[in-house]
Write a protein that holds these residues in place. Structure first.
Motif, PDB file in Angstrom:
ATOM      1  N   ASN A   1       0.981  -1.089   0.031  1.00  0.00           N
ATOM      2  CA  ASN A   1       0.013  -0.072  -0.057  1.00  0.00           C
ATOM      3  C   ASN A   1       0.993   1.283   0.023  1.00  0.00           C
ATOM      4  N   PRO A   2       0.772   2.428  -1.266  1.00  0.00           N
ATOM      5  CA  PRO A   2       1.639   3.346  -1.060  1.00  0.00           C
ATOM      6  C   PRO A   2       1.343   4.269  -0.154  1.00  0.00           C
ATOM      7  N   LEU A   3       0.078   4.355   0.513  1.00  0.00           N
ATOM      8  CA  LEU A   3      -0.420   5.104   1.407  1.00  0.00           C
ATOM      9  C   LEU A   3       0.573   5.061   2.805  1.00  0.00           C
ATOM     10  N   HIS A   4       1.095   3.988   3.070  1.00  0.00           N
ATOM     11  CA  HIS A   4       2.138   3.782   3.997  1.00  0.00           C
ATOM     12  C   HIS A   4       3.318   4.559   4.032  1.00  0.00           C
ATOM     13  N   LEU A   5       3.588   5.171   2.869  1.00  0.00           N
ATOM     14  CA  LEU A   5       4.684   6.187   2.674  1.00  0.00           C
ATOM     15  C   LEU A   5       4.416   7.490   3.296  1.00  0.00           C
ATOM     16  N   LEU A   6       3.099   7.734   3.352  1.00  0.00           N
ATOM     17  CA  LEU A   6       2.829   8.998   4.119  1.00  0.00           C
ATOM     18  C   LEU A   6       3.380   9.220   5.377  1.00  0.00           C
ATOM     19  N   PRO A   7       4.049  10.269   5.890  1.00  0.00           N
ATOM     20  CA  PRO A   7       4.347  10.354   7.338  1.00  0.00           C
ATOM     21  C   PRO A   7       3.312  10.293   8.324  1.00  0.00           C
ATOM     22  N   GLY A   8       3.079   9.493   9.111  1.00  0.00           N
ATOM     23  CA  GLY A   8       2.146   9.450  10.281  1.00  0.00           C
ATOM     24  C   GLY A   8       0.806   9.073   9.727  1.00  0.00           C
TER      25      GLY A   8
END
Length: 341
Positions: A283-290
């Motif tokens: 999931n690329p959203l896991h790359l978002l900080p926090g």
């Protein structure tokens, strides 16, 4: 925007870059960047004055910025421009803001839900389901869809219709020429996400007060093992009050109708992801900080407490409302370490 660089040479580059970022042509007056004509030092330790900022300097930086024009053009830009122009010629602003927004919402919602819905039929993906022992029945999913459609057309549609009047009051643009660049829209969506997450945390926590939970928020917690379709399954009062947070960011950042649709897409991707019931490792959203993610919010549905944030984890961390979740994660990690020994 950037750290405060050298007042002359580096300052000029920043100003020209800013002008290009905003879609404006750099002007000669932009070179007046508080130089120190007496003893100030410019880039590389050389003395600088207003006279140093001549047309050659301006031409040098403008040429550097112009290099961006030689990058390959987006092949989808022209078809998108033609489609947007055709829409403006055919429909009124009210039709675009109301029915267009409803269409964007419905198509996006059920399209984003589709992968999670199909995953329940693929045994190989079962290992990614967070509460693997719980599967929702067809009857439960059908019941969810019925209330969801009622909410979309009888609660959210009137809210969308009000959006048109708000857009008119704010003077939002609709034209293709005034549409912000994609990276500007992305930055504005990030700002909207921060604002919405703040509103969501405090109001969501309030909805867990016994008097409010029993009559309002309990409907959303009907499903203890969430699935994507259930993301907007809620009491009308909750839909309206929590939904107000969606519009707060628009009040602060919106200058074009395109932001409304871009923010709809971003918000739906996030809320359906955290309600999906699956923790996808890619999931690329896991790359978002926090970023909180599905496992974080799944804990809230399973235990009815803590993890009140919608998108990020910082409010829960700041107020200590993620303590139970952290303890559970420590126990899981400890168990995994024992197995490895």
């Amino acid at each position: 925007m950037h750290h405060f660089m050298d007042r002359t040479t580096c300052g000029l580059s920043t100003t020209l870059w800013t002008a290009r970022f905003c879609g404006q042509a750099p002007h000669i007056w932009t070179t007046r960047l508080w130089p120190d004509p007496s003893a100030g030092t410019g880039h590389c330790g050389q003395k600088s004055s207003l006279a140093d900022l001549d047309m050659n300097n301006i031409s040098h930086w403008a040429d550097g910025m112009a290099m961006l024009d030689h990058l390959p053009s987006n092949p989808l830009q022209e078809p998108a421009r033609l489609a947007w122009s055709a829409m403006l010629n055919r429909y009124s602003h009210f039709q675009i803001a109301t029915w267009g927004s409803l269409l964007v919402h419905e198509v996006a919602y059920f399209t984003i839900c589709l992968p999670g819905f199909l995953a329940q039929f693929i045994p190989a993906l079962r290992k990614y389901k967070i509460q693997s022992s719980k599967t929702e029945t067809w009857q439960g999913q059908w019941h969810c869809l019925q209330l969801l459609l009622f909410s979309h057309f009888f609660v959210q549609l009137p809210m969308i219709a009000c959006t048109y009047h708000g857009a008119e009051l704010l003077g939002l643009n609709y034209s293709w020429e005034t549409m912000p660049n994609w990276w500007v829209l992305l930055a504005q969506c990030a700002g909207c996400a921060v604002v919405e997450d703040t509103w969501h945390y405090f109001l969501h926590r309030l909805l867990h007060h016994p008097r409010l939970y029993r009559h309002v928020h309990k409907i959303h917690h009907h499903y203890t093992a969430p699935f994507g379709l259930q993301a907007e399954y809620a009491h009308p009062v909750e839909t309206i009050t929590l939904g107000f947070g969606f519009f707060l960011g628009l009040l602060l950042f919106a200058s074009h109708m395109a932001l409304l649709w871009a923010w709809v897409l971003c918000r739906l991707v996030e809320t359906i992801d955290v309600h999906s019931g699956y923790d996808w490792p890619w999931n690329p959203l896991h790359l978002l900080p926090g970023y909180a993610g599905s496992r974080y919010h799944d804990f809230h549905h399973e235990n009815f407490v803590g993890n009140y944030s919608s998108t990020f984890i910082w409010w829960d961390w700041l107020f200590g409302t993620d303590g139970a979740y952290r303890e559970k994660q420590k126990l899981i990690q400890k168990g995994m370490n024992k197995k490895c020994k």
